[in-house]
Design a protein around this motif. Structure first.
Motif, PDB file in Angstrom:
ATOM      1  N   PHE A 214       5.979   7.278  49.651  1.00  0.00           N
ATOM      2  CA  PHE A 214       6.843   7.965  50.611  1.00  0.00           C
ATOM      3  C   PHE A 214       7.927   8.790  49.908  1.00  0.00           C
ATOM      4  O   PHE A 214       8.252   9.886  50.349  1.00  0.00           O
ATOM      5  CB  PHE A 214       7.462   6.953  51.586  1.00  0.00           C
ATOM      6  N   SER A 217       6.275  11.950  48.792  1.00  0.00           N
ATOM      7  CA  SER A 217       6.041  12.874  49.909  1.00  0.00           C
ATOM      8  C   SER A 217       7.295  13.654  50.248  1.00  0.00           C
ATOM      9  O   SER A 217       7.259  14.880  50.432  1.00  0.00           O
ATOM     10  CB  SER A 217       5.558  12.097  51.142  1.00  0.00           C
ATOM     11  N   ILE A 218       8.427  12.951  50.300  1.00  0.00           N
ATOM     12  CA  ILE A 218       9.706  13.618  50.594  1.00  0.00           C
ATOM     13  C   ILE A 218      10.066  14.595  49.468  1.00  0.00           C
ATOM     14  O   ILE A 218      10.470  15.735  49.718  1.00  0.00           O
ATOM     15  CB  ILE A 218      10.828  12.574  50.776  1.00  0.00           C
ATOM     16  N   SER A 219       9.888  14.151  48.223  1.00  0.00           N
ATOM     17  CA  SER A 219      10.202  14.998  47.068  1.00  0.00           C
ATOM     18  C   SER A 219       9.335  16.253  47.059  1.00  0.00           C
ATOM     19  O   SER A 219       9.815  17.349  46.757  1.00  0.00           O
ATOM     20  CB  SER A 219       9.994  14.221  45.760  1.00  0.00           C
ATOM     21  N   VAL A 221       7.956  17.818  49.570  1.00  0.00           N
ATOM     22  CA  VAL A 221       8.405  18.749  50.608  1.00  0.00           C
ATOM     23  C   VAL A 221       9.653  19.506  50.131  1.00  0.00           C
ATOM     24  O   VAL A 221       9.759  20.730  50.294  1.00  0.00           O
ATOM     25  CB  VAL A 221       8.696  18.007  51.929  1.00  0.00           C
ATOM     26  N   ILE A 222      10.602  18.785  49.518  1.00  0.00           N
ATOM     27  CA  ILE A 222      11.819  19.425  49.015  1.00  0.00           C
ATOM     28  C   ILE A 222      11.489  20.432  47.920  1.00  0.00           C
ATOM     29  O   ILE A 222      12.055  21.536  47.881  1.00  0.00           O
ATOM     30  CB  ILE A 222      12.809  18.359  48.494  1.00  0.00           C
ATOM     31  N   TYR A 225      10.179  23.662  49.586  1.00  0.00           N
ATOM     32  CA  TYR A 225      10.855  23.998  50.843  1.00  0.00           C
ATOM     33  C   TYR A 225      10.702  25.476  51.201  1.00  0.00           C
ATOM     34  O   TYR A 225      10.687  25.849  52.375  1.00  0.00           O
ATOM     35  CB  TYR A 225      12.341  23.619  50.764  1.00  0.00           C
TER      36      TYR A 225
END
Length: 345
Positions: A214, A217-219, A221-222, A225
């Motif tokens: 998780f 996944s967040i990293s 997307v960042i 961006y």
């Protein structure tokens, strides 16, 4: 003379960094000598302190975001040491202060612009190599906790730290450094970059870290961006559901792989989280650890229980741990700092 001084500065900071990244102190403890490992630990601290003394006059403007750690550390130690005094408990301040010395050391080192480029190169090489070593150790069934080849099959890659979540973190950081800092000038080197990124993803996969999946996944997307803009809206509308469908069927997609029961269990954890079946998600008993830690928080909510109290209680929750150690005021400073970091990101 200036070149010699620069090389000394770099060595004084980069040697402790590499030693920490590869967890060499623990390897030496397990495979060579405990006394030698202690000498290495003291030596690395000496390197950092000497480096700070030599470099402090050359220090450039400090990062405003990184500077937020200073009031946090001040509040933490003031309240936590006060809590130790009030409760009559012993404080392992010297042991606790080691990460703080590392922070201030690199705070000074990275304030000098010419050293940041060197740091990026060393960090990129160290994290990528550590992740590749993680794959090798997993394949030979090596356990750092056992100090050698483990008699039973290891379910999750722990890397040089012997811990799956830490190994996942190293793989994620390695991916970020490779993705952002390595700019290949030729087609061949671009292919090399893609291969290394895929290797880092494989390292992350074999850790079977739910948290790691998780966080990555967040990293990701960042990192991408700029891709998420109105022009790409239709493409995102197609790709996002495809990615989600792939992830919620991860257990089916990996069913043909020769996974152990524990590995399948970790895959199911990811699927259950994504499908909001939270009652089926196993957190390895950490809710009990947090509940236990909260009992001590409620007993001393204002000044806390003392330095590294939460670590001793194995609370497994950094935010609650700060509150348990140093009280509500320190917690508010910590949460403010996190908010600023997320905002700036």
């Amino acid at each position: 003379m200036r070149t010699v001084a620069k090389k000394i500065h770099i060595l004084l900071f980069m040697v402790p960094f590499v030693v920490s990244t590869f967890n060499l102190q623990v390897f030496v403890t397990q495979l060579v000598s405990h006394n030698l490992a202690q000498l290495i630990a003291y030596g690395m601290m000496g390197f950092l302190i000497l480096g700070m003394i030599l470099l402090v006059k050359k220090a450039g403007p400090f990062s405003n975001t990184a500077r937020l750690w200073i009031p946090f550390y001040l509040a933490y130690y003031c309240f936590a040491i006060l809590a130790n005094a009030v409760h009559g408990t012993q404080a392992a301040i010297l042991k606790s202060i080691i990460p703080t010395i590392y922070f201030f050391g690199f705070f000074v080192f990275l304030s000098v612009p010419e050293y940041r480029k060197v740091f990026r190169k060393v960090a990129l090489f160290s994290f990528v190599t550590s992740s590749i070593l993680c794959i090798y150790l997993f394949n030979i069934n090596f356990s750092i906790d056992e100090g050698g080849i483990y008699m039973y099959k290891i379910d999750r890659a722990g890397g040089v730290f012997g811990d799956a979540n830490n190994a996942a973190l190293v793989a994620i950081v390695a991916f970020i450094f490779m993705f952002k800092d390595y700019k290949p000038p030729t087609v061949l080197k671009k292919i090399f970059k893609v291969v290394i990124l895929l290797v880092m993803l494989y390292t992350l996969f074999i850790t079977f870290s739910t948290t790691g999946f998780f966080v990555f996944s967040i990293s990701f997307v960042i990192l991408n961006y700029k891709f998420f803009n109105p022009r790409q809206f239709l493409l995102i509308m197609v790709l996002a559901p495809m990615f989600y469908l792939t992830m919620i069927n991860l257990d089916t997609l990996t069913s043909g792989m020769n996974l152990t029961e524990h590995q399948k269990f970790k895959i199911n954890n990811v699927v259950n989280l994504l499908t909001f079946n939270t009652d089926k998600v196993d957190n390895s008993g950490r809710e009990d650890l947090v509940a236990n830690l909260l009992e001590y928080v409620y007993q001393n909510p204002f000044i806390g229980n003392g330095v590294d109290f939460a670590i001793g209680m194995r609370g497994h929750n950094t935010i609650i741990g700060v509150w348990a150690d140093a009280g509500i005021f320190t917690l508010l400073i910590y949460l403010t700092m996190l908010f600023v970091y997320f905002k700036n990101t």
